[in-house]
Design a protein around this motif. Structure first.
Motif, short mmCIF file in Angstrom:
data_model
loop_
_atom_site.label_atom_id
_atom_site.label_comp_id
_atom_site.label_asym_id
_atom_site.label_seq_id
_atom_site.Cartn_x
_atom_site.Cartn_y
_atom_site.Cartn_z
N SER A 137 0.82 -1.22 0.00
CA SER A 137 0.00 0.00 0.00
C SER A 137 0.85 1.27 0.00
O SER A 137 2.05 1.24 0.25
N ASP A 138 0.19 2.40 -0.26
CA ASP A 138 0.89 3.69 -0.27
C ASP A 138 1.35 4.10 1.12
O ASP A 138 2.24 4.94 1.27
N THR A 139 0.73 3.52 2.15
CA THR A 139 1.11 3.87 3.52
C THR A 139 2.52 3.40 3.84
O THR A 139 3.22 3.99 4.64
N PHE A 140 2.90 2.28 3.20
CA PHE A 140 4.28 1.80 3.37
C PHE A 140 5.14 2.55 2.36
O PHE A 140 5.34 2.11 1.23
N ASP A 141 5.67 3.70 2.79
CA ASP A 141 6.50 4.50 1.88
C ASP A 141 7.86 4.77 2.54
O ASP A 141 8.13 4.31 3.64
N ARG A 142 8.70 5.51 1.83
CA ARG A 142 10.04 5.79 2.35
C ARG A 142 9.99 6.49 3.70
O ARG A 142 10.80 6.23 4.58
N GLY A 166 6.20 -3.04 11.53
CA GLY A 166 6.77 -2.26 10.44
C GLY A 166 6.80 -3.04 9.13
O GLY A 166 6.60 -2.47 8.05
N PHE A 167 7.04 -4.34 9.23
CA PHE A 167 7.17 -5.18 8.03
C PHE A 167 6.15 -6.32 8.13
O PHE A 167 6.50 -7.47 8.39
N ALA A 168 4.88 -5.97 7.93
CA ALA A 168 3.80 -6.93 8.12
C ALA A 168 3.92 -8.10 7.14
O ALA A 168 3.91 -7.89 5.92
N GLY A 169 4.08 -9.29 7.68
CA GLY A 169 4.13 -10.48 6.83
C GLY A 169 5.53 -10.96 6.53
O GLY A 169 5.70 -12.07 6.01
N ILE A 170 6.55 -10.14 6.82
CA ILE A 170 7.92 -10.57 6.58
C ILE A 170 8.35 -11.52 7.69
O ILE A 170 8.15 -11.24 8.87
N GLY A 171 8.93 -12.65 7.31
CA GLY A 171 9.45 -13.62 8.26
C GLY A 171 10.91 -13.91 7.94
O GLY A 171 11.55 -13.16 7.19
N ASN A 172 11.41 -15.00 8.48
CA ASN A 172 12.85 -15.23 8.43
C ASN A 172 13.39 -15.40 7.01
O ASN A 172 14.42 -14.82 6.67
N TRP A 173 12.70 -16.17 6.18
CA TRP A 173 13.30 -16.36 4.84
C TRP A 173 13.17 -15.10 3.99
O TRP A 173 14.09 -14.73 3.25
N THR A 199 17.23 3.17 0.29
CA THR A 199 16.51 3.10 -0.99
C THR A 199 16.40 1.67 -1.48
O THR A 199 15.33 1.22 -1.90
N ARG A 200 17.51 0.93 -1.39
CA ARG A 200 17.48 -0.46 -1.85
C ARG A 200 16.61 -1.32 -0.94
O ARG A 200 15.87 -2.20 -1.41
N LEU A 201 16.67 -1.07 0.36
CA LEU A 201 15.85 -1.84 1.30
C LEU A 201 14.37 -1.66 0.99
O LEU A 201 13.60 -2.62 0.95
N PHE A 202 13.98 -0.42 0.73
CA PHE A 202 12.58 -0.13 0.40
C PHE A 202 12.18 -0.86 -0.88
O PHE A 202 11.16 -1.56 -0.93
N ARG A 203 13.01 -0.74 -1.91
CA ARG A 203 12.67 -1.33 -3.21
C ARG A 203 12.59 -2.85 -3.12
O ARG A 203 11.66 -3.48 -3.62
N GLU A 204 13.57 -3.47 -2.46
CA GLU A 204 13.62 -4.94 -2.43
C GLU A 204 12.57 -5.52 -1.48
O GLU A 204 12.10 -6.64 -1.68
N THR A 205 12.20 -4.76 -0.44
CA THR A 205 11.10 -5.22 0.41
C THR A 205 9.83 -5.33 -0.41
O THR A 205 9.12 -6.34 -0.38
N ARG A 206 9.54 -4.28 -1.15
CA ARG A 206 8.38 -4.29 -2.03
C ARG A 206 8.45 -5.41 -3.06
O ARG A 206 7.48 -6.11 -3.33
N PHE A 207 9.65 -5.58 -3.64
CA PHE A 207 9.81 -6.58 -4.69
C PHE A 207 9.60 -8.00 -4.16
O PHE A 207 8.84 -8.78 -4.73
N VAL A 208 10.29 -8.34 -3.08
CA VAL A 208 10.17 -9.71 -2.55
C VAL A 208 8.74 -9.98 -2.09
O VAL A 208 8.20 -11.07 -2.31
#
Length: 264
Positions: A137-142, A166-173, A199-208
DNA sequence: ACCCCTGTTCGGCG
DNA sequence: CCGCCGAACAGGGG
């Protein structure tokens, strides 16, 4: 087992029962999976109601039934949802079974780290969406990301990726996959990331998040061969890029794998 | 037998 | 009070 994408996969498993009545409910009421709820009372209300809709949010799922009945499910480490025939007899770890005329909706959890919550009311329960914003969502922004990293600035970034607020749904892998793609060493303090790393963390979080949802969500397909996940659990795992041996350590209490060449 | 584990919560500590 | 960390929860699989 379940992170964002797997949770979405399991949520869909009950879809064949949408629009159908619940004829009978079987539970193991004393199990700690139901902690904080009164399952026996809820079973009475749920019986005869109709399965209307389902939702997923991070690692949480919500199932809506007619008459203002709601079931929240968290799969913990080993929870699964599946379909069985209508006359299915629950086995030891099948703690919740909703029998319909043509099938049964089954929740199983061997380790009991998951949780089932019941709610009655006209709208979704207060504990629904209590976690962080949807990563898509747009709420998760830089701005949100930077503030979150700053707030947990002294913790290793790997630990911060695991915080559901902060990272809803992110787990260990997924956390290791994101850090590998973003070229960030997992022990870096969250508050010490450079602007380029942010910048890369934001982009790759979204991507993965979006890619694993797309690949795993519909039918549990395997991510591409060049994803870190295929290497991280191997004893002699190597970086998918150039076969450098991965390093392993316990960070934030969890096994962490990373490439010392890519992530520095 | 022993060690490992894709998660969350709680108590101790600084 | 805030935030970090390790332990506890419980069972199955390698």
């Amino acid at each position: 087992m379940p992170e964002l994408a797997e949770v979405e996969f399991y949520r869909r498993q009950w879809d064949p029962g949408l629009g159908q009545k619940i004829m009978r409910v079987q539970i193991h009421p004393r199990k700690r999976i139901f902690r904080g709820s009164n399952p026996r009372a809820f079973v009475r209300e749920l019986t005869g109601s109709c399965f209307l809709r389902s939702f997923a949010w991070g690692k949480q799922m919500l199932f809506e039934f007619s008459g203002g009945n709601w079931i929240g499910i968290h799969l913990g480490m080993t929870g699964t949802l599946r379909i069985e025939p209508p006359n299915f007899r629950p086995e030891k770890h099948d703690h919740l079974v909703l029998h319909q005329a043509r099938r049964s909706l089954v929740f199983r959890d061997a380790r009991l780290f998951g949780r089932v919550r019941f709610h009655r009311g006209q709208s979704a329960p207060p504990w629904w969406r209590a976690g962080g914003p949807d990563i898509a969502s747009d709420t998760f922004d830089r701005k949100f990301l930077d503030a979150f990293l700053r707030r947990h600035g002294r913790a290793p970034v790997k630990s911060v990726l695991l915080l559901q607020s902060g990272f809803a749904g992110i787990g260990n892998w997924m956390a290791d996959e994101i850090l590998w793609r973003a070229k960030i060493p997992p022990l870096t303090a969250a508050g010490a990331l450079t602007a380029a790393q942010g910048t890369r963390l934001f982009r790759e979080t979204r991507f993965v998040a979006s890619e694993s949802l797309r690949i795993i969500g519909p039918n549990f397909s395997d991510p591409p061969r060049d994803w870190l996940i295929h290497q991280k659990w191997k004893r002699d795992g190597v970086c998918p890029k150039h076969h450098t041996p991965l390093r392993k350590a316990i960070i934030g209490g969890r096994t962490t794998a990373w490439c010392p060449r890519c992530q520095k």
